[in-house]
Design an enzyme around this catalytic site. Structure first.
Site, PDB file in Angstrom:
ATOM      1  N   ASP A  66       0.871  -1.181   0.000  1.00 40.29           N
ATOM      2  CA  ASP A  66       0.000   0.000   0.000  1.00 40.29           C
ATOM      3  C   ASP A  66       0.902   1.224   0.000  1.00 40.29           C
ATOM      4  O   ASP A  66       1.424   1.619   1.049  1.00 40.29           O
ATOM      5  CB  ASP A  66      -0.874   0.031   1.251  1.00 40.29           C
ATOM      6  CG  ASP A  66      -1.917  -1.067   1.267  1.00 40.29           C
ATOM      7  OD1 ASP A  66      -2.918  -0.930   0.538  1.00 40.29           O
ATOM      8  OD2 ASP A  66      -1.743  -2.054   2.013  1.00 40.29           O
ATOM      9  N   ARG A  74       3.996   2.694   2.959  1.00 38.29           N
ATOM     10  CA  ARG A  74       4.802   1.736   3.736  1.00 38.29           C
ATOM     11  C   ARG A  74       6.301   1.973   3.578  1.00 38.29           C
ATOM     12  O   ARG A  74       7.076   1.647   4.469  1.00 38.29           O
ATOM     13  CB  ARG A  74       4.483   0.303   3.306  1.00 38.29           C
ATOM     14  CG  ARG A  74       3.004  -0.037   3.226  1.00 38.29           C
ATOM     15  CD  ARG A  74       2.235   0.252   4.481  1.00 38.29           C
ATOM     16  NE  ARG A  74       0.859  -0.226   4.355  1.00 38.29           N
ATOM     17  CZ  ARG A  74      -0.143   0.191   5.109  1.00 38.29           C
ATOM     18  NH1 ARG A  74       0.057   1.107   6.057  1.00 38.29           N
ATOM     19  NH2 ARG A  74      -1.363  -0.285   4.926  1.00 38.29           N
ATOM     20  N   ARG A 141      -7.037  10.213   1.670  1.00 36.61           N
ATOM     21  CA  ARG A 141      -6.558   9.213   0.705  1.00 36.61           C
ATOM     22  C   ARG A 141      -7.370   9.281  -0.593  1.00 36.61           C
ATOM     23  O   ARG A 141      -6.974   8.702  -1.601  1.00 36.61           O
ATOM     24  CB  ARG A 141      -6.670   7.822   1.308  1.00 36.61           C
ATOM     25  CG  ARG A 141      -5.863   7.652   2.590  1.00 36.61           C
ATOM     26  CD  ARG A 141      -6.298   6.430   3.380  1.00 36.61           C
ATOM     27  NE  ARG A 141      -6.185   5.211   2.602  1.00 36.61           N
ATOM     28  CZ  ARG A 141      -6.715   4.046   2.983  1.00 36.61           C
ATOM     29  NH1 ARG A 141      -7.436   3.964   4.108  1.00 36.61           N
ATOM     30  NH2 ARG A 141      -6.557   2.978   2.227  1.00 36.61           N
ATOM     31  N   LYS A 171      -9.201   0.337  -5.348  1.00 42.30           N
ATOM     32  CA  LYS A 171      -9.931   0.091  -4.110  1.00 42.30           C
ATOM     33  C   LYS A 171     -10.819   1.295  -3.777  1.00 42.30           C
ATOM     34  O   LYS A 171     -10.547   2.391  -4.275  1.00 42.30           O
ATOM     35  CB  LYS A 171      -8.971  -0.241  -2.961  1.00 42.30           C
ATOM     36  CG  LYS A 171      -7.937   0.824  -2.626  1.00 42.30           C
ATOM     37  CD  LYS A 171      -6.923   0.244  -1.661  1.00 42.30           C
ATOM     38  CE  LYS A 171      -5.948   1.307  -1.201  1.00 42.30           C
ATOM     39  NZ  LYS A 171      -4.832   0.750  -0.418  1.00 42.30           N
ATOM     40  N   HIS A 172     -11.885   1.085  -2.968  1.00 47.36           N
ATOM     41  CA  HIS A 172     -12.353  -0.169  -2.376  1.00 47.36           C
ATOM     42  C   HIS A 172     -13.724  -0.448  -2.987  1.00 47.36           C
ATOM     43  O   HIS A 172     -14.679   0.255  -2.651  1.00 47.36           O
ATOM     44  CB  HIS A 172     -12.487  -0.059  -0.870  1.00 47.36           C
ATOM     45  CG  HIS A 172     -11.254   0.410  -0.147  1.00 47.36           C
ATOM     46  ND1 HIS A 172     -10.881   1.733  -0.081  1.00 47.36           N
ATOM     47  CD2 HIS A 172     -10.317  -0.289   0.545  1.00 47.36           C
ATOM     48  CE1 HIS A 172      -9.767   1.834   0.640  1.00 47.36           C
ATOM     49  NE2 HIS A 172      -9.403   0.623   1.030  1.00 47.36           N
ATOM     50  N   HIS A 184     -11.187  -0.716  10.258  1.00 48.04           N
ATOM     51  CA  HIS A 184     -10.257  -1.491  11.077  1.00 48.04           C
ATOM     52  C   HIS A 184     -10.889  -1.831  12.426  1.00 48.04           C
ATOM     53  O   HIS A 184     -10.484  -2.794  13.082  1.00 48.04           O
ATOM     54  CB  HIS A 184      -8.966  -0.705  11.314  1.00 48.04           C
ATOM     55  CG  HIS A 184      -8.167  -0.484  10.069  1.00 48.04           C
ATOM     56  ND1 HIS A 184      -8.395   0.570   9.220  1.00 48.04           N
ATOM     57  CD2 HIS A 184      -7.146  -1.182   9.520  1.00 48.04           C
ATOM     58  CE1 HIS A 184      -7.551   0.504   8.204  1.00 48.04           C
ATOM     59  NE2 HIS A 184      -6.785  -0.549   8.366  1.00 48.04           N
ATOM     60  N   ASP A 252     -10.400  -6.909   1.139  1.00 48.29           N
ATOM     61  CA  ASP A 252      -9.572  -6.106   2.019  1.00 48.29           C
ATOM     62  C   ASP A 252      -9.097  -7.031   3.136  1.00 48.29           C
ATOM     63  O   ASP A 252      -9.500  -8.203   3.217  1.00 48.29           O
ATOM     64  CB  ASP A 252     -10.369  -4.917   2.552  1.00 48.29           C
ATOM     65  CG  ASP A 252      -9.491  -3.743   2.975  1.00 48.29           C
ATOM     66  OD1 ASP A 252      -8.266  -3.934   3.156  1.00 48.29           O
ATOM     67  OD2 ASP A 252     -10.024  -2.627   3.131  1.00 48.29           O
TER      68      ASP A 252
END
Length: 336
Positions: A66, A74, A141, A171-172, A184, A252
């Site tokens: 990602d 990352r 994002r 995504k998504h 999350h 996901d």
């Protein structure tokens, strides 16, 4: 083309592989792997790790990450470029055309950074349409609040990655922008009408339905089903038929608390709904064993989509990255 057998994508625990991980990946033979910040130290280390991952399955398996820019990135300084959040970058541009140029160029530069360390798939573009109540975990994002703008920027980003030899994972699906909760931690429920969702949320994904790979949303669209899209046969039908996405569809992360039940039941429900691949990111070996068993092997339709996706993973075009970066700085300067 060797695409593997296991209907899953797995993360790993650390900076190098353990003997147990090597043995598991050899036996499970997953379609691919995904890298997180915990797996990243230096370019040399990361290049060794991606090479180790492919060696465990004996093929050129895709390695995902990602790398959107901003909070979800990352690979970071000092070894990699730091990128502004996409929403802020697009908003600072003077026109849609400038935003396309800026976002396309930065995707091409990102692709060069990823390919240099053995990563050849990126979980982007984000085609979710920002809404007034979009949760902060997602808002910056996004590329904007207008579906047509989001589609145009999404295309520029995808084209930049493809030109750099990196598979884009859109995504998504079928849209996450109406979520006011962090998936999350919780399961969002969208109460907008079917017509609203079709006109806004689905629209960028319809425009980008030719891309090779996509990731589902752990979100309920009440107008269609009470189950999260990832686990809803009706939502997967809409993704395939109304949105028209024929590519490889992955979940996901199955560890997100938007989903309930054991990892085995989460995985089985997702595959039964029509997802091609189960995504498990945590790098916990016991959990990966559970997910691999529940995901099983790729069926004929998934195998065909996996081959088509990997066929889109082409060698990067020849560009002068330094010159492109200088051009990008000029564009950003002019739009600031």
């Amino acid at each position: 083309m060797n695409i593997g057998t296991g209907a899953a994508i797995f993360g790993v625990a650390g900076l190098t592989l353990t003997a147990a991980e090597r043995a598991f990946f050899r036996d499970a033979d997953p379609f691919g792997f995904i890298i997180f910040a915990r797996n990243v130290d230096t370019p040399d280390q990361l290049r060794r790790l991606t090479g180790e991952l492919r060696a465990t399955v004996g093929r050129d398996a895709p390695v995902l990450v990602d790398q959107e820019g901003g909070r979800v990135q990352r690979l970071r300084a000092p070894h990699w470029r730091e990128w502004q959040p996409p929403f802020d970058t697009v908003a600072a541009c003077a026109s849609v055309e400038e935003a396309e140029a800026v976002m396309g160029a930065r995707a091409r530069i990102m692709a060069a950074e990823l390919r240099a360390v053995g990563i050849d798939a990126n979980c982007a573009p984000v085609a979710d349409v920002a809404q007034p109540d979009t949760h902060p975990f997602l808002l910056n994002r996004c590329y904007g609040r207008d579906p047509a703008l989001v589609a145009r920027i999404g295309r520029a980003v995808a084209d930049g990655f493809l030109a750099g030899g990196v598979l884009p994972v859109i995504k998504h699906m079928p849209g996450h922008g109406r979520s006011s909760l962090d998936t999350h931690l919780e399961l969002p429920v969208v109460r907008a009408s079917a017509d609203e969702v079709r006109a806004v949320d689905f629209a960028p994904f319809r425009a980008l339905n030719d891309l090779p790979m996509a990731m589902t949303a752990h979100i309920v669209f009440e107008a269609f089903d009470r189950r999260p899209a990832t686990q809803s046969p009706e939502m997967i039908r809409l993704i395939r038929q109304e949105i028209g996405f024929a590519g490889l569809l992955m979940t996901d992360d199955l560890n997100m608390e938007a989903l309930k039940g054991s990892l085995s039941s989460r995985t089985a429900a997702s595959i039964a709904a029509g997802c091609d691949l189960a995504l498990h990111c945590k790098g916990d070996l016991a959990q990966m064993i559970e997910v691999a068993a529940a995901a099983g092997t790729m069926g004929p339709a998934t195998q065909a989509r996996a081959r088509a996706a990997l066929a889109a993973r082409l060698p990067p075009d020849a560009v002068d990255i330094a010159a492109m970066e200088a051009d990008l700085r000029g564009l950003i300067h002019r739009t600031a």
